[in-house]
Scaffold this motif. Structure first.
Motif, PDB file in Angstrom:
ATOM      1  N   GLY A  44       1.241  -1.376   0.188  1.00 52.44           N
ATOM      2  CA  GLY A  44      -0.376   0.076  -0.080  1.00 52.44           C
ATOM      3  C   GLY A  44       0.849   1.165  -0.041  1.00 52.44           C
ATOM      4  N   TRP A  45       0.167   2.177   0.895  1.00 51.26           N
ATOM      5  CA  TRP A  45       1.064   3.385   0.715  1.00 51.26           C
ATOM      6  C   TRP A  45       2.595   3.092   1.321  1.00 51.26           C
ATOM      7  CZ3 TRP A  45      -0.275   7.144  -1.635  1.00 51.26           C
ATOM      8  CH2 TRP A  45      -2.060   7.537  -2.017  1.00 51.26           C
ATOM      9  N   ALA A  46       2.749   2.051   2.495  1.00 52.85           N
ATOM     10  CA  ALA A  46       4.493   2.198   2.590  1.00 52.85           C
ATOM     11  C   ALA A  46       5.255   1.772   1.149  1.00 52.85           C
ATOM     12  CB  ALA A  46       4.195   0.984   3.394  1.00 52.85           C
ATOM     13  N   ALA A  47       4.970   0.888   0.564  1.00 56.73           N
ATOM     14  CA  ALA A  47       5.029   0.189  -0.346  1.00 56.73           C
ATOM     15  C   ALA A  47       5.345   1.931  -1.699  1.00 56.73           C
ATOM     16  CB  ALA A  47       4.555  -0.645  -1.415  1.00 56.73           C
ATOM     17  N   LEU A  48       4.546   2.745  -1.777  1.00 56.55           N
ATOM     18  CA  LEU A  48       4.647   3.868  -2.537  1.00 56.55           C
ATOM     19  C   LEU A  48       5.864   4.673  -1.948  1.00 56.55           C
ATOM     20  CD1 LEU A  48       3.724   5.323  -4.973  1.00 56.55           C
ATOM     21  CD2 LEU A  48       1.886   6.231  -2.943  1.00 56.55           C
ATOM     22  N   ARG A  49       6.053   4.674  -0.410  1.00 57.55           N
ATOM     23  CA  ARG A  49       6.950   5.713  -0.083  1.00 57.55           C
ATOM     24  C   ARG A  49       8.382   4.904  -0.242  1.00 57.55           C
ATOM     25  NH1 ARG A  49       2.927   6.437   4.139  1.00 57.55           N
ATOM     26  NH2 ARG A  49       4.142   4.629   5.469  1.00 57.55           N
ATOM     27  N   GLU A  50       8.058   3.321  -0.386  1.00 57.42           N
ATOM     28  CA  GLU A  50       9.672   3.037  -0.580  1.00 57.42           C
ATOM     29  C   GLU A  50       9.883   3.718  -2.318  1.00 57.42           C
ATOM     30  OE1 GLU A  50       9.995  -0.899   1.944  1.00 57.42           O
ATOM     31  OE2 GLU A  50       8.681  -1.763  -0.317  1.00 57.42           O
ATOM     32  N   TYR A  51       8.779   3.270  -3.046  1.00 61.94           N
ATOM     33  CA  TYR A  51       9.565   3.417  -4.537  1.00 61.94           C
ATOM     34  C   TYR A  51       9.422   4.834  -4.780  1.00 61.94           C
ATOM     35  CZ  TYR A  51       9.167   3.662  -9.730  1.00 61.94           C
ATOM     36  OH  TYR A  51       8.885   4.014 -10.776  1.00 61.94           O
ATOM     37  N   VAL A  52       9.016   5.774  -3.913  1.00 60.89           N
ATOM     38  CA  VAL A  52       9.432   7.489  -3.914  1.00 60.89           C
ATOM     39  C   VAL A  52      11.156   7.547  -3.621  1.00 60.89           C
ATOM     40  CG1 VAL A  52       9.144   9.803  -3.230  1.00 60.89           C
ATOM     41  CG2 VAL A  52       7.436   8.734  -4.049  1.00 60.89           C
ATOM     42  N   ARG A  53      11.205   6.674  -2.136  1.00 60.59           N
ATOM     43  CA  ARG A  53      12.832   6.882  -1.962  1.00 60.59           C
ATOM     44  C   ARG A  53      13.908   5.507  -2.939  1.00 60.59           C
ATOM     45  NH1 ARG A  53      10.292   5.143   3.575  1.00 60.59           N
ATOM     46  NH2 ARG A  53      11.227   3.097   2.835  1.00 60.59           N
ATOM     47  N   PHE A  54      13.007   4.924  -3.299  1.00 62.56           N
ATOM     48  CA  PHE A  54      14.159   4.314  -4.499  1.00 62.56           C
ATOM     49  C   PHE A  54      14.671   4.808  -5.800  1.00 62.56           C
ATOM     50  CE2 PHE A  54      13.805   1.441  -7.873  1.00 62.56           C
ATOM     51  CZ  PHE A  54      15.639   0.232  -7.552  1.00 62.56           C
ATOM     52  N   ALA A  55      13.619   5.627  -6.452  1.00 62.43           N
ATOM     53  CA  ALA A  55      13.831   6.166  -7.080  1.00 62.43           C
ATOM     54  C   ALA A  55      14.749   7.708  -7.125  1.00 62.43           C
ATOM     55  CB  ALA A  55      12.211   7.172  -8.180  1.00 62.43           C
ATOM     56  N   GLY A  56      14.057   8.284  -5.531  1.00 65.62           N
ATOM     57  CA  GLY A  56      15.041   9.087  -5.056  1.00 65.62           C
ATOM     58  C   GLY A  56      17.015   8.827  -5.336  1.00 65.62           C
ATOM     59  N   THR A  57      17.350   7.432  -4.916  1.00 65.57           N
ATOM     60  CA  THR A  57      18.117   7.048  -4.900  1.00 65.57           C
ATOM     61  C   THR A  57      18.639   6.830  -6.391  1.00 65.57           C
ATOM     62  OG1 THR A  57      17.923   5.821  -2.672  1.00 65.57           O
ATOM     63  CG2 THR A  57      19.896   5.028  -3.689  1.00 65.57           C
ATOM     64  N   TYR A  58      17.825   6.475  -7.078  1.00 61.48           N
ATOM     65  CA  TYR A  58      18.286   6.621  -8.191  1.00 61.48           C
ATOM     66  C   TYR A  58      19.096   7.274  -8.845  1.00 61.48           C
ATOM     67  CZ  TYR A  58      18.846   1.721  -9.866  1.00 61.48           C
ATOM     68  OH  TYR A  58      18.080   0.021  -9.513  1.00 61.48           O
ATOM     69  N   LEU A  59      18.101   8.548  -8.517  1.00 59.71           N
ATOM     70  CA  LEU A  59      17.854  10.266  -9.010  1.00 59.71           C
ATOM     71  C   LEU A  59      19.592  10.817  -8.524  1.00 59.71           C
ATOM     72  CD1 LEU A  59      17.021  12.711 -10.786  1.00 59.71           C
ATOM     73  CD2 LEU A  59      16.105  12.605  -8.539  1.00 59.71           C
ATOM     74  N   PHE A  60      20.727   9.768  -7.413  1.00 60.76           N
ATOM     75  CA  PHE A  60      21.224  10.411  -6.854  1.00 60.76           C
ATOM     76  C   PHE A  60      22.487   9.823  -7.380  1.00 60.76           C
ATOM     77  CE2 PHE A  60      24.671   9.627  -4.134  1.00 60.76           C
ATOM     78  CZ  PHE A  60      24.805  10.740  -3.945  1.00 60.76           C
ATOM     79  N   SER A  61      22.093   8.726  -7.887  1.00 56.27           N
ATOM     80  CA  SER A  61      23.504   8.261  -8.802  1.00 56.27           C
ATOM     81  C   SER A  61      23.351   7.939 -10.244  1.00 56.27           C
ATOM     82  CB  SER A  61      23.281   6.711  -8.752  1.00 56.27           C
ATOM     83  OG  SER A  61      23.125   5.495  -7.607  1.00 56.27           O
ATOM     84  N   PHE A  62      22.474   8.834 -10.434  1.00 52.79           N
ATOM     85  CA  PHE A  62      21.833   9.259 -11.758  1.00 52.79           C
ATOM     86  C   PHE A  62      22.814  10.875 -11.902  1.00 52.79           C
ATOM     87  CE2 PHE A  62      19.960  12.288 -14.824  1.00 52.79           C
ATOM     88  CZ  PHE A  62      20.439  11.247 -16.113  1.00 52.79           C
ATOM     89  N   ALA A  63      22.827  11.715 -10.699  1.00 55.09           N
ATOM     90  CA  ALA A  63      22.984  12.641 -10.781  1.00 55.09           C
ATOM     91  C   ALA A  63      25.038  13.065 -10.478  1.00 55.09           C
ATOM     92  CB  ALA A  63      22.865  13.796  -9.469  1.00 55.09           C
ATOM     93  N   LEU A  64      25.161  11.795  -9.859  1.00 60.25           N
ATOM     94  CA  LEU A  64      27.034  11.826  -9.774  1.00 60.25           C
ATOM     95  C   LEU A  64      27.199  11.421 -10.731  1.00 60.25           C
ATOM     96  CD1 LEU A  64      29.100  10.974  -6.964  1.00 60.25           C
ATOM     97  CD2 LEU A  64      28.023   9.426  -6.941  1.00 60.25           C
ATOM     98  N   SER A  65      26.433  10.433 -12.095  1.00 64.67           N
ATOM     99  CA  SER A  65      27.368  10.196 -12.887  1.00 64.67           C
ATOM    100  C   SER A  65      27.657  11.066 -14.214  1.00 64.67           C
ATOM    101  CB  SER A  65      26.741   8.652 -13.347  1.00 64.67           C
ATOM    102  OG  SER A  65      25.575   9.095 -13.495  1.00 64.67           O
ATOM    103  N   LEU A  66      25.925  11.693 -13.815  1.00 59.52           N
ATOM    104  CA  LEU A  66      26.973  13.355 -14.610  1.00 59.52           C
ATOM    105  C   LEU A  66      28.302  14.390 -13.989  1.00 59.52           C
ATOM    106  CD1 LEU A  66      23.394  14.076 -15.696  1.00 59.52           C
ATOM    107  CD2 LEU A  66      25.002  13.228 -16.586  1.00 59.52           C
ATOM    108  N   ILE A  67      28.387  14.099 -12.702  1.00 67.40           N
ATOM    109  CA  ILE A  67      29.076  15.120 -12.090  1.00 67.40           C
ATOM    110  C   ILE A  67      30.588  14.584 -12.400  1.00 67.40           C
ATOM    111  CG2 ILE A  67      29.838  15.895 -10.399  1.00 67.40           C
ATOM    112  CD1 ILE A  67      26.696  15.730  -9.026  1.00 67.40           C
ATOM    113  N   LEU A  68      30.701  13.227 -12.388  1.00 67.35           N
ATOM    114  CA  LEU A  68      31.760  12.401 -12.221  1.00 67.35           C
ATOM    115  C   LEU A  68      32.559  12.160 -13.854  1.00 67.35           C
ATOM    116  CD1 LEU A  68      31.231  10.233  -9.360  1.00 67.35           C
ATOM    117  CD2 LEU A  68      32.403  12.330  -9.520  1.00 67.35           C
ATOM    118  N   LEU A  69      31.732  11.958 -14.509  1.00 68.15           N
ATOM    119  CA  LEU A  69      32.142  11.412 -16.197  1.00 68.15           C
ATOM    120  C   LEU A  69      32.991  13.290 -16.527  1.00 68.15           C
ATOM    121  CD1 LEU A  69      31.613   9.688 -18.371  1.00 68.15           C
ATOM    122  CD2 LEU A  69      30.039  11.173 -19.348  1.00 68.15           C
ATOM    123  N   PRO A  70      32.553  14.456 -16.880  1.00 64.80           N
ATOM    124  CA  PRO A  70      33.667  14.992 -17.133  1.00 64.80           C
ATOM    125  C   PRO A  70      35.022  15.203 -16.555  1.00 64.80           C
ATOM    126  CG  PRO A  70      31.562  16.291 -16.300  1.00 64.80           C
ATOM    127  CD  PRO A  70      31.472  15.095 -16.013  1.00 64.80           C
TER     128      PRO A  70
END
Length: 144
Positions: free
Chosen positions: A81-107
């Protein structure tokens, strides 16, 4: 407090499952991108719109696939339910952090450290895998 052999084995099992899901999701995401790009390049113009649309939709599908795989296989989270939706939002946020980190580190790795983009990408994948594991195990699927 001393750690038992069973506890150590359990930690390694989660890490192995995490890597299995990571390999699966990398393959899944790439195939989804290829299929969507093949479809969109026939109907969308200019070329940039076709591959960027395929990339965005493919990323959403890959993150969703990774979420369910990690939730049920890697971390075996019981949330619903709502707890799983909160997990998904946290999960997506973690991926967003990794994506941003890769954009910073590549150059930094290519322009400042002199690595080829191909080698820099491999190094970044390894770094982001560690951050992703820490983020998902301690934030996305944390036990209350």
């Amino acid at each position: 407090m001393k750690t038992t052999g069973g506890e150590l084995w359990q930690r390694h099992q989660v890490k192995i499952r995490f890597l299995i899901v990571g390999v699966w999701n990398t393959i899944f995401g790439y195939i989804v991108f290829l299929v969507l790009y093949a479809l969109f390049r026939r109907f969308l113009s200019p070329h940039f719109v076709a591959y960027m649309t395929a990339s965005v939709i493919g990323q959403v599908l890959a993150v969703t696939n990774a979420f369910f795989s990690h939730k049920h296989f890697t971390f075996k989270s019981p949330e619903k339910g709502w707890a799983a939706l909160r997990e998904y939002v946290r999960f997506a946020g973690t991926y967003l952090f990794s994506f941003a980190l890769s954009l910073i580190l590549l150059p930094i790795f290519v322009e400042l450290a002199g690595m080829t983009p191909q080698i820099a990408a491999v190094v970044i994948i390894l770094i982001c895998t560690v951050f992703s594991y820490i983020g998902h195990s301690r934030f996305s699927f944390r036990s209350r």
